[in-house]
Motif scaffolding. Structure first.
Motif, PDB file in Angstrom:
ATOM      1  N   GLU A  59       5.785 -27.790 -36.868  1.00 17.29           N
ATOM      2  CA  GLU A  59       5.140 -28.200 -35.620  1.00 17.29           C
ATOM      3  C   GLU A  59       4.556 -27.005 -34.863  1.00 17.29           C
ATOM      4  N   PRO A  60       3.238 -26.813 -34.879  1.00 20.68           N
ATOM      5  CA  PRO A  60       2.658 -25.676 -34.164  1.00 20.68           C
ATOM      6  C   PRO A  60       2.574 -25.890 -32.659  1.00 20.68           C
ATOM      7  N   TRP A  76      -3.724 -34.057 -32.898  1.00 22.12           N
ATOM      8  CA  TRP A  76      -4.049 -34.076 -34.316  1.00 22.12           C
ATOM      9  C   TRP A  76      -5.342 -34.832 -34.614  1.00 22.12           C
ATOM     10  N   CYS A 136      -8.209 -32.397 -34.854  1.00 20.96           N
ATOM     11  CA  CYS A 136      -8.023 -31.196 -35.667  1.00 20.96           C
ATOM     12  C   CYS A 136      -8.471 -31.443 -37.100  1.00 20.96           C
ATOM     13  N   ARG A 143      -8.403 -29.242 -41.112  1.00 21.88           N
ATOM     14  CA  ARG A 143      -7.713 -28.174 -41.817  1.00 21.88           C
ATOM     15  C   ARG A 143      -8.720 -27.199 -42.424  1.00 21.88           C
ATOM     16  N   LEU A 169      -6.172 -22.798 -34.693  1.00 25.26           N
ATOM     17  CA  LEU A 169      -4.735 -22.705 -34.455  1.00 25.26           C
ATOM     18  C   LEU A 169      -4.084 -22.317 -35.772  1.00 25.26           C
ATOM     19  N   HIS A 219      -1.412 -22.476 -38.273  1.00 21.54           N
ATOM     20  CA  HIS A 219      -0.288 -23.368 -38.570  1.00 21.54           C
ATOM     21  C   HIS A 219       0.725 -22.667 -39.461  1.00 21.54           C
ATOM     22  N   THR A 220       0.282 -22.065 -40.530  1.00 20.88           N
ATOM     23  CA  THR A 220       1.154 -21.281 -41.399  1.00 20.88           C
ATOM     24  C   THR A 220       0.416 -20.009 -41.793  1.00 20.88           C
ATOM     25  N   GLN A 256       2.065 -18.286 -36.647  1.00 25.44           N
ATOM     26  CA  GLN A 256       2.162 -19.710 -36.342  1.00 25.44           C
ATOM     27  C   GLN A 256       2.194 -19.982 -34.846  1.00 25.44           C
ATOM     28  N   GLY A 257       1.340 -20.935 -34.433  1.00 30.09           N
ATOM     29  CA  GLY A 257       1.309 -21.348 -33.042  1.00 30.09           C
ATOM     30  C   GLY A 257       0.321 -20.588 -32.175  1.00 30.09           C
TER      31      GLY A 257
END
Length: 193
Positions: free
Chosen positions: A107-108, A124, A127, A129, A151, A153-154, A182-183
């Motif tokens: 969860e970001p 979401w 957003c 990817r 953003l 995320h990972t 992240q975040g």
């Protein structure tokens, strides 16, 4: 429990002050409160050792920031120890902890949306990817005005002052100015009109 005295403005201590501080230190010790001092001048520290107010150098720190950093580390160590003890009580605690860590790592927006209700339908829906490749993908360059907001995320995104030119084998990658994980948002300037 901790008690920190910031003594950077303290030049000396008379006999009655020393007696009061000794009494306070003893009462604190009886109640399990550790007393620390920051910013003590050397001559005053020696006097306090002589009067048994300061027991050892472990109670003394150069400044308030150093003392608070030390205490924060001790508190985090205590918290980690408590978590380990709880985990050893029952396998269900271990399972629940792993599930919670998976959710937190995915969860970001955990610091943005503090309740589950706030997440429904937003953000979401807006957003998409984007997979990035190490040392290949450039999300934005200085001067770009209409780049999207990203953003992380990972993984991680580095912010560099300069990148080697394509095809150049002589130039090396510089150290990043900072790394966003992240975040964190990339290209936050795109929000400013």
């Amino acid at each position: 429990k901790f008690l920190v005295f910031d003594a950077k403005s303290l030049d000396g201590m008379d006999a009655s002050g020393a007696m009061s501080m000794l009494k306070l230190s003893r009462k604190a010790n009886q109640r399990g409160i550790l007393v620390f001092w920051s910013g003590l001048k050397d001559d005053l520290a020696e006097e306090m050792k002589y009067r048994h107010i300061l027991k050892d150098e472990g109670q003394r720190f150069e400044d308030l920031h150093s003392a608070m950093t030390h205490l924060e580390k001790r508190i985090l160590q205590y918290k980690a120890q408590q978590q380990r003890e709880w985990m050893n009580l029952h396998p269900a605690f271990v399972r629940d902890r792993k599930l919670m860590e998976q959710r937190i790592n995915f969860e970001p927006f955990r610091e943005v949306f503090l309740s589950d209700g706030a997440r429904l339908g937003c953000p979401w829906r807006y957003c998409s990817r984007l997979s990035i490749k190490s040392f290949k993908t450039m999300l934005c360059v200085p001067g770009d005005l209409h780049r999207p907001l990203y953003l992380v995320h990972t993984g991680a995104v580095a912010v560099l002052d300069a990148v080697p030119e394509e095809g150049s084998k002589d130039q090396k990658w510089q150290r990043p100015r900072f790394v966003l994980r992240q975040g964190w948002f990339v290209n936050a300037n795109s929000l400013v009109g």
